[in-house]
Structures are given as structure tokens and as C-alpha cells.
Design a protein around this motif. Structure first.
Motif, PDB file in Angstrom:
ATOM      1  N   LYS A   1       0.834  -1.197   0.000  1.00 26.19           N
ATOM      2  CA  LYS A   1       0.000   0.000   0.000  1.00 26.19           C
ATOM      3  C   LYS A   1       0.875   1.256   0.000  1.00 26.19           C
ATOM      4  O   LYS A   1       0.663   2.196  -0.759  1.00 26.19           O
ATOM      5  N   LEU A   2       1.874   1.222   0.877  1.00 31.53           N
ATOM      6  CA  LEU A   2       2.803   2.336   0.987  1.00 31.53           C
ATOM      7  C   LEU A   2       3.604   2.469  -0.311  1.00 31.53           C
ATOM      8  O   LEU A   2       3.850   3.573  -0.807  1.00 31.53           O
ATOM      9  N   ALA A   3       3.999   1.318  -0.866  1.00 33.95           N
ATOM     10  CA  ALA A   3       4.762   1.323  -2.115  1.00 33.95           C
ATOM     11  C   ALA A   3       3.964   2.013  -3.215  1.00 33.95           C
ATOM     12  O   ALA A   3       4.487   2.876  -3.933  1.00 33.95           O
ATOM     13  N   LEU A   4       2.688   1.659  -3.311  1.00 32.03           N
ATOM     14  CA  LEU A   4       1.810   2.248  -4.322  1.00 32.03           C
ATOM     15  C   LEU A   4       1.747   3.765  -4.166  1.00 32.03           C
ATOM     16  O   LEU A   4       1.835   4.523  -5.134  1.00 32.03           O
ATOM     17  N   GLN A   5       1.631   4.177  -2.911  1.00 34.40           N
ATOM     18  CA  GLN A   5       1.556   5.606  -2.627  1.00 34.40           C
ATOM     19  C   GLN A   5       2.826   6.326  -3.091  1.00 34.40           C
ATOM     20  O   GLN A   5       2.767   7.389  -3.705  1.00 34.40           O
ATOM     21  N   TYR A   6       3.985   5.718  -2.834  1.00 34.06           N
ATOM     22  CA  TYR A   6       5.248   6.346  -3.232  1.00 34.06           C
ATOM     23  C   TYR A   6       5.431   6.347  -4.749  1.00 34.06           C
ATOM     24  O   TYR A   6       5.920   7.322  -5.319  1.00 34.06           O
ATOM     25  N   PHE A   7       5.030   5.256  -5.407  1.00 31.58           N
ATOM     26  CA  PHE A   7       5.152   5.227  -6.872  1.00 31.58           C
ATOM     27  C   PHE A   7       4.288   6.327  -7.484  1.00 31.58           C
ATOM     28  O   PHE A   7       4.691   6.993  -8.438  1.00 31.58           O
ATOM     29  N   ASN A   8       3.084   6.518  -6.921  1.00 37.39           N
ATOM     30  CA  ASN A   8       2.215   7.576  -7.432  1.00 37.39           C
ATOM     31  C   ASN A   8       2.784   8.964  -7.149  1.00 37.39           C
ATOM     32  O   ASN A   8       2.633   9.880  -7.950  1.00 37.39           O
ATOM     33  N   GLN A   9       3.449   9.088  -5.997  1.00 37.20           N
ATOM     34  CA  GLN A   9       4.055  10.387  -5.671  1.00 37.20           C
ATOM     35  C   GLN A   9       5.181  10.708  -6.658  1.00 37.20           C
ATOM     36  O   GLN A   9       5.307  11.852  -7.121  1.00 37.20           O
ATOM     37  N   GLU A  10       5.988   9.689  -6.999  1.00 30.80           N
ATOM     38  CA  GLU A  10       7.056   9.890  -7.983  1.00 30.80           C
ATOM     39  C   GLU A  10       6.454  10.362  -9.312  1.00 30.80           C
ATOM     40  O   GLU A  10       6.968  11.273  -9.951  1.00 30.80           O
ATOM     41  N   LYS A  11       5.340   9.743  -9.667  1.00 31.59           N
ATOM     42  CA  LYS A  11       4.682  10.062 -10.921  1.00 31.59           C
ATOM     43  C   LYS A  11       4.168  11.500 -10.923  1.00 31.59           C
ATOM     44  O   LYS A  11       4.273  12.198 -11.927  1.00 31.59           O
ATOM     45  N   SER A  12       3.632  11.944  -9.789  1.00 32.38           N
ATOM     46  CA  SER A  12       3.105  13.308  -9.796  1.00 32.38           C
ATOM     47  C   SER A  12       4.232  14.338  -9.719  1.00 32.38           C
ATOM     48  O   SER A  12       4.117  15.430 -10.265  1.00 32.38           O
ATOM     49  N   LEU A  13       5.357  13.978  -9.060  1.00 31.08           N
ATOM     50  CA  LEU A  13       6.495  14.906  -9.020  1.00 31.08           C
ATOM     51  C   LEU A  13       7.177  14.984 -10.386  1.00 31.08           C
ATOM     52  O   LEU A  13       7.605  16.049 -10.815  1.00 31.08           O
ATOM     53  N   PHE A  14       7.312  13.827 -11.040  1.00 33.87           N
ATOM     54  CA  PHE A  14       8.022  13.745 -12.318  1.00 33.87           C
ATOM     55  C   PHE A  14       7.181  12.947 -13.323  1.00 33.87           C
ATOM     56  O   PHE A  14       7.319  11.722 -13.400  1.00 33.87           O
ATOM     57  N   PRO A  15       6.325  13.636 -14.066  1.00 33.99           N
ATOM     58  CA  PRO A  15       5.405  12.945 -14.986  1.00 33.99           C
ATOM     59  C   PRO A  15       6.134  12.033 -15.970  1.00 33.99           C
ATOM     60  O   PRO A  15       5.585  11.023 -16.401  1.00 33.99           O
ATOM     61  N   GLU A  16       7.399  12.361 -16.304  1.00 36.33           N
ATOM     62  CA  GLU A  16       8.145  11.540 -17.268  1.00 36.33           C
ATOM     63  C   GLU A  16       8.513  10.177 -16.680  1.00 36.33           C
ATOM     64  O   GLU A  16       9.000   9.305 -17.387  1.00 36.33           O
ATOM     65  N   SER A  17       8.261   9.991 -15.367  1.00 39.96           N
ATOM     66  CA  SER A  17       8.533   8.687 -14.766  1.00 39.96           C
ATOM     67  C   SER A  17       7.361   7.727 -14.973  1.00 39.96           C
ATOM     68  O   SER A  17       7.457   6.545 -14.620  1.00 39.96           O
TER      69      SER A  17
END
Lengths: 223, 121
Positions: free
Chosen positions: B87-103
């Protein structure tokens, strides 16, 4: 403090070598494709190891993301890309040199692939002292058309003898170094710093698209 | 010799100037380089924990340091949490995506893997 002394040595060294071949070129002239393609996300593949140290690529991999990110690029997270590449049997960047780079646009969303070749990662001892050498060559390849976008190489010889002519500076250096004779990582970081300085700034850096006139020491060919 | 000293002082000033400019870094890196190196050099539960802590501290403190969270930090944290806390992993992956859309291509791939793992449990 140790970092400052190291930088001091490097600056001296690069200024001295700079005097030998003072051939400067603008970033725009050296790397025109960087300004045309504007790559943003960079896949750093496992370093190609031409040194005698087996663990050099893994240790090196922890040093490269920071300077590239500060230069304004999105660096695909190395622990993740290394893991995914490993699952495909890729543990050495050399395996990817002949591979069509355009594949990585779809697989990782990478605009460019960075190949780092570690040429030297050595400690030499001799009667009066010794040195630590880190040498690396960098090549950035576009995933749009397989063209080389940027290249640069740098070798740093870090003298650990501390008695090269005596004097205060030598004394300070020998003290600073005595505890870190074979710690390559800070030297690798300095190599990265010098090399990444020649890279045109990426989107997240304030100098993005404004540094075309900045001059760098010309390097015709990598290795 | 005096000339030498002058050159050295001049060099030192240039170098020190360079260090000051370092405060203009775009991102807050905390202890990243140290804990990443230690975890790589001698992987163990304790070096892993130390690295997780250092990554978490970057995510939590970047704003207070008036800096941004660097590329890859949330993604790496997500990867390290994937096993214990998807659950936490999902949250962090989504955070990376919102910080850096190219990810997004890479993050979507990891998010898919998480969902697959969840189904196979």
C-alpha cells in the motif's frame, strides 16, 4: 575540509592540463543535438568496467544520479532500472552497446541512455607514497535515433604520498588523506562533477536552454 | 614560492566560491549518497533500514529545507517498501509520478507488478 582539498587538487590539475591544450568550444557547438532533442529522462545503464576492480560499477552507480539530477535531468531510479535490467540478464552496459537504443523509449520511457565506462579505479603504491586513480568516459545516446548526444571523459589521479615538495599544503593533504587512501567514491564524485559540468543543462535546471554559449574544454574523441 | 602561494590562494577562493554555490542545489538530498553507498557496499537489514530512513527523511524534510524532493527518491522508497507494505509502495510510486510525470512509463510498470503480486497472494 577533505572535500575542499580534493577539489583544490583537482582544480589545479585541470588548470594545468588545460594550459597544455587550451582548446575551448561552446556547449552548443560541441553538442548541437542536445539542444535540438532536449532529452529529459535518462536511463543510466550498469557501468562498463575496464578497470581491475570488480566492485567498481556497483559502487560507482551510487554516485551518478545526484549530479545528473542537479544538472536538470530526470534520472530513472538506478536501483529499479538495474533490477529490471538484471531480470533480463543485463548486468553490464557493454551488453547494451550494440542494442537498438530506441527500445528503451517504450520500455522505460527513457529519452536517452547514459553509458559510463570505468577505465581506471586503481590504487598504486610506490616507495615514497602512492595514488588513487579514477578514470571514466561518458556517452549519452538518444533513444529517438541512436545518435550520440554528448560525450566526455575524465581521469583524476589523486596523490596520497603527501610529500610532493613539502610545505604546508602537502602536510594538510597527507593528514586529510591518511584515513581514506583507497576510498574511490569521493574521487568518482569529483570526476562526475567535472564531466557533468560539460553537459548542457536539462529542463529542471535554471540554465536550461541558456547555456549554449558556455565554453568547455574540447574533447574530440572519447577514449 | 610566493607566486605559488598566490596561485593557491586564488584557487582556494575559486573552490570555496564553488562550495557556496552548492547551496543553490535544486533538490534536498539529506544523507542519500552515504546511505545508498553503504547499502550497496554491504547489504544487510540494518543498512537497508538506514537507507529507508534516509529516504523517508528526504521526503519529509525537503519542504522545510526549501528544496524539492529529488528524482527517484520516492520510487526507490516504494521499491524498498514493496514487500512489507504494498500500500505504501503504491503511494510512493504515485508520488514519484506526480512529481516527475516523465517517470510514468516506469512507475506504471511497477504499479502493475504490485497489483499482479497482490492477486497472486
Amino acid at each position: 575540509m577533505r572535500k575542499i582539498i580534493l577539489l583544490l587538487l583537482i582544480t589545479t590539475a585541470s588548470l594545468l592540463t588545460g594550459c597544455a591544450t587550451p582548446n575551448y568550444v561552446t556547449k552548443q557547438a560541441a553538442y548541437p543535438l542536445m539542444y535540438q532533442q532536449h532529452p529529459l529522462s535518462i536511463l543510466v545503464v550498469p557501468a562498463i568496467n575496464h578497470s581491475t576492480a570488480a566492485d567498481a560499477p556497483e559502487l560507482y552507480s551510487t554516485t551518478i544520479a545526484t549530479p545528473l539530477a542537479e544538472a536538470g535531468y530526470y534520472v530513472l531510479p538506478l536501483p529499479i532500472t538495474n533490477m529490471l535490467l538484471q531480470q533480463q540478464g543485463v548486468v553490464d552496459g557493454e551488453q547494451l552497446e550494440k542494442v537498438d537504443a530506441t527500445k528503451f523509449q517504450g520500455l522505460f520511457g527513457a529519452d536517452a541512455i547514459l553509458f559510463v565506462t570505468i577505465n581506471q579505479w586503481d590504487t598504486n603504491y610506490y616507495i615514497t607514497g602512492g595514488n588513487v586513480t579514477v578514470g571514466a568516459a561518458f556517452r549519452l545516446v538518444s533513444t529517438k535515433d541512436n545518435e550520440e548526444l554528448w560525450h566526455y571523459s575524465q581521469t583524476i589521479v589523486y596523490d596520497t604520498s603527501g610529500n610532493s615538495g613539502g610545505g604546508l599544503l602537502a602536510a594538510i593533504i597527507s593528514t586529510a588523506i591518511s584515513t581514506a587512501t583507497t576510498d574511490y567514491v569521493p574521487i568518482a564524485r569529483t570526476v562526475n562533477g567535472i564531466v557533468v559540468n560539460t553537459l548542457p543543462a536539462g529542463k529542471y535546471n535554471p540554465h536550461y536552454d541558456k547555456d549554449g554559449a558556455v565554453t568547455i574544454l574540447e574533447q574530440k574523441q572519447v577514449n | 614560492m610566493r607566486k605559488h602561494n598566490t596561485i593557491l590562494v586564488a584557487l582556494a577562493l575559486i573552490v570555496l566560491g564553488g562550495c557556496a554555490a552548492n547551496n543553490n542545489s535544486i533538490y534536498y538530498w539529506g544523507n542519500y549518497s552515504q546511505t545508498a553507498y553503504e547499502y550497496q557496499k554491504s547489504p544487510s537489514e540494518s543498512s537497508r533500514q538506514a537507507h529507508v530512513q534516509s529516504l523517508t527523511a528526504i521526503v519529509e524534510n525537503a519542504v522545510a529545507q526549501h528544496k524539492k524532493i529529488p528524482p527517484g527518491i520516492c520510487a526507490e522508497l516504494g521499491m524498498l517498501q514493496a514487500q512489507n507494505s504494498p500500500k505504501l509502495a503504491l503511494q510512493y510510486f504515485n508520488q514519484e509520478k506526480s512529481l516527475f510525470p516523465e517517470s510514468a512509463p516506469l512507475m506504471d510498470r511497477l504499479i502493475n507488478d504490485l497489483h499482479k503480486d497482490a492477486r497472486s497472494l
